[in-house]
Design an enzyme around this catalytic site. Structure first.
Site, mmCIF file in Angstrom:
data_model
loop_
_atom_site.group_PDB
_atom_site.id
_atom_site.type_symbol
_atom_site.label_atom_id
_atom_site.label_comp_id
_atom_site.label_asym_id
_atom_site.label_seq_id
_atom_site.Cartn_x
_atom_site.Cartn_y
_atom_site.Cartn_z
ATOM 1 N N ARG A 90 0.832 -1.205 0.000
ATOM 2 C CA ARG A 90 0.000 0.000 0.000
ATOM 3 C C ARG A 90 0.867 1.255 0.000
ATOM 4 O O ARG A 90 0.564 2.233 -0.698
ATOM 5 C CB ARG A 90 -0.925 0.004 1.224
ATOM 6 C CG ARG A 90 -1.757 1.267 1.330
ATOM 7 C CD ARG A 90 -2.682 1.241 2.536
ATOM 8 N NE ARG A 90 -3.485 2.457 2.589
ATOM 9 C CZ ARG A 90 -4.506 2.644 3.407
ATOM 10 N NH1 ARG A 90 -4.859 1.692 4.252
ATOM 11 N NH2 ARG A 90 -5.185 3.772 3.381
ATOM 12 N N ASN A 144 -10.618 -4.360 -1.737
ATOM 13 C CA ASN A 144 -10.457 -3.320 -2.747
ATOM 14 C C ASN A 144 -9.486 -3.735 -3.849
ATOM 15 O O ASN A 144 -8.583 -4.533 -3.605
ATOM 16 C CB ASN A 144 -9.937 -2.037 -2.079
ATOM 17 C CG ASN A 144 -11.039 -1.267 -1.385
ATOM 18 O OD1 ASN A 144 -12.136 -1.156 -1.894
ATOM 19 N ND2 ASN A 144 -10.742 -0.746 -0.204
ATOM 20 N N CYS A 164 -19.149 -2.010 0.230
ATOM 21 C CA CYS A 164 -18.322 -0.870 0.603
ATOM 22 C C CYS A 164 -19.026 -0.140 1.742
ATOM 23 O O CYS A 164 -20.252 -0.202 1.860
ATOM 24 C CB CYS A 164 -18.135 0.067 -0.588
ATOM 25 S SG CYS A 164 -17.122 1.536 -0.246
ATOM 26 N N HIS A 194 -16.334 3.597 -5.130
ATOM 27 C CA HIS A 194 -15.435 4.738 -4.903
ATOM 28 C C HIS A 194 -15.567 5.803 -5.997
ATOM 29 O O HIS A 194 -14.651 6.593 -6.213
ATOM 30 C CB HIS A 194 -13.976 4.279 -4.774
ATOM 31 C CG HIS A 194 -13.730 3.527 -3.499
ATOM 32 N ND1 HIS A 194 -12.479 3.099 -3.114
ATOM 33 C CD2 HIS A 194 -14.581 3.124 -2.508
ATOM 34 C CE1 HIS A 194 -12.568 2.471 -1.947
ATOM 35 N NE2 HIS A 194 -13.846 2.477 -1.575
ATOM 36 N N TYR A 244 -14.087 10.136 -2.296
ATOM 37 C CA TYR A 244 -13.140 9.716 -3.327
ATOM 38 C C TYR A 244 -13.202 10.624 -4.556
ATOM 39 O O TYR A 244 -12.267 10.647 -5.357
ATOM 40 C CB TYR A 244 -13.405 8.262 -3.737
ATOM 41 C CG TYR A 244 -12.970 7.273 -2.691
ATOM 42 C CD1 TYR A 244 -11.646 6.841 -2.627
ATOM 43 C CD2 TYR A 244 -13.854 6.790 -1.741
ATOM 44 C CE1 TYR A 244 -11.236 5.954 -1.649
ATOM 45 C CE2 TYR A 244 -13.458 5.896 -0.767
ATOM 46 C CZ TYR A 244 -12.144 5.480 -0.722
ATOM 47 O OH TYR A 244 -11.732 4.601 0.252
#
Length: 421
Positions: A90, A144, A164, A194, A244
């Site tokens: 990440r 995700n 989500c 998102h 987002y």
């Protein structure tokens, strides 16, 4: 009823366990299996999970295992919450795109593509093993990028629904502002995972009174502040975008911020170290307050509601999920995966009708759907050219020079997770 959580060693898991314990009348679990190859984390999380169940008087049995096949055997539903490569991957997703002046983020843009490429093959392997063990089991995907992963699952013929927590977060927020119970709030929620907008906030169900104009007029400043977008933009849109959308509506501003502050991945990694230390305390039998800062607010409630509805229990009849488009948004292919309100039951999720979508949103939705199609192709078949095409199609990349550079960086940083590289 047996549920399995793949990725059960996640620091998120106690939030899920707390929801299972509190909402046991909605989802009566007799056995819960936490599956994770990280034995050290799994032992800590599993111990706390059992103490939470005991503290709240839940009679269900919690077991842990690194053996996926044994863990999903006989499960009625399997929840996926994976992070292939961990927080280290990440951190890379959030940093190397910035070198090209593009947003570094784990679910959208170049970083989101990297996560999809790492994740899709692993999830499909897990899903095939679930299908062999129990072909009637539902797969609930919280991994995700949810839209791409869910589309991969559905394309392969699995019984899957994507989940989500963005929508349930808005539902809870709006309920508080309107002084009603969350169950009374029905969102007109449209878009992709998102990449969504709340175009209506109805009280009492799909045909209820729309209170969104009132919300924006009375509380627009607070809502915009949470989204880190200007109040004036909400007034002009007449909708509430998910946070987002800031990556799209304020891209360059966000890039400058990300270049000058610690990454979210670094913050989360430090939180995880603290949380795992807490989880190891044998006197801890509730989820710690620090977990709320980890993310995933209301995740457990959304997961319980969805699992209950799919398994014929007391789940809400209408829920925001990720599922096959099938004409819901007529400007998208039928096999696209959209995030909308759906009627959810034992047969799955059936999207509710959606009014005509404003071209301001439809154009971006169509653009990102095309990117997701190319991203899934790259995840399934590999190859540098497929990665390049996906990046070139993404509205947060777009320019061919950036797409070339980002392709090389993506492959270099993820080679160990890409069988074809």
């Amino acid at each position: 009823m047996k549920l399995a959580v793949v990725g059960g060693g996640s620091t998120y898991t106690p939030e899920l366990i707390d929801g299972f314990a509190r909402l046991r009348d909605t989802l009566p679990i007799s056995e819960l299996v936490l599956v994770d190859p990280a034995a050290d984390r799994l032992e800590l999380v599993g111990g706390l999970a059992r103490r939470i169940f005991a503290k709240q008087g839940h009679g269900g049995r919690i077991t842990t295992t690194a053996d996926l096949d044994a863990g999903v055997e006989g499960a009625d539903a399997v929840l996926l919450q994976l992070r292939i490569g961990g927080q280290e991957a990440r951190l890379q997703d959030e940093t190397w795109p910035l070198e090209c002046g593009c947003v570094g983020q784990e679910t959208t843009g170049a970083g989101g593509l990297a996560k999809a490429l790492r994740t899709v093959p692993v999830v499909l392997d897990i899903a095939e093993r679930v299908r062999r063990a129990n072909p009637d089991a539902w797969i609930i995907d919280f991994t995700n990028p949810v839209g791409i992963v869910t589309r991969a699952l559905l394309t392969a013929g699995h019984k899957a629904v994507g989940l989500c927590n963005v929508a349930i977060g808005f539902q809870r927020k709006f309920a508080k502002l309107l002084d009603v119970t969350p169950s009374e709030v029905h969102l007109d929620h449209i878009g992709l995972n998102h990449l969504t907008w709340e175009t209506g906030v109805r009280i009492g169900g799909p045909d209820g009174e729309d209170r969104l104009p009132e919300l924006i007029a009375a509380h627009g400043e607070a809502i915009a502040g949470d989204l880190r977008l200007p109040r004036a933009l909400l007034d002009r849109l007449g909708t509430v975008p998910s946070y987002y959308l800031r990556y799209f509506y304020a891209h360059d501003e966000v890039v400058e911020e990300l270049r000058t502050k610690p990454s979210r991945a670094a913050e989360v990694a430090e939180m995880e170290r603290q949380l795992l230390t807490m989880y190891g305390d044998p006197s801890l039998d509730t989820k710690p307050e620090l977990l709320a800062k980890r993310g995933g607010a209301y995740y457990s409630e959304a997961a319980v509601d969805l699992a209950a509805a799919l398994l014929g229990g007391a789940g809400s009849p209408y829920q925001v999920v990720n599922t096959t488009n099938n004409g819901t948004l007529p400007f998208l292919p039928d096999d696209a995966v959209v995030e909308v309100q759906a009627a959810v039951g034992a047969k799955g999720a059936a999207p509710l009708p959606v009014p005509r979508v404003d071209p301001l949103y439809a154009g971006l939705i169509a653009n990102v759907t095309a990117y997701e199609d190319l991203a899934l192709d790259a995840a399934l078949r590999g190859g540098r050219e497929r990665v390049f095409r996906a990046l070139l199609a993404h509205p947060l990349v777009g320019q061919y020079t950036y797409a070339e550079q980002l392709t090389d960086k993506l492959i270099a940083h993820n080679r160990e997770h890409l069988a074809w590289a």
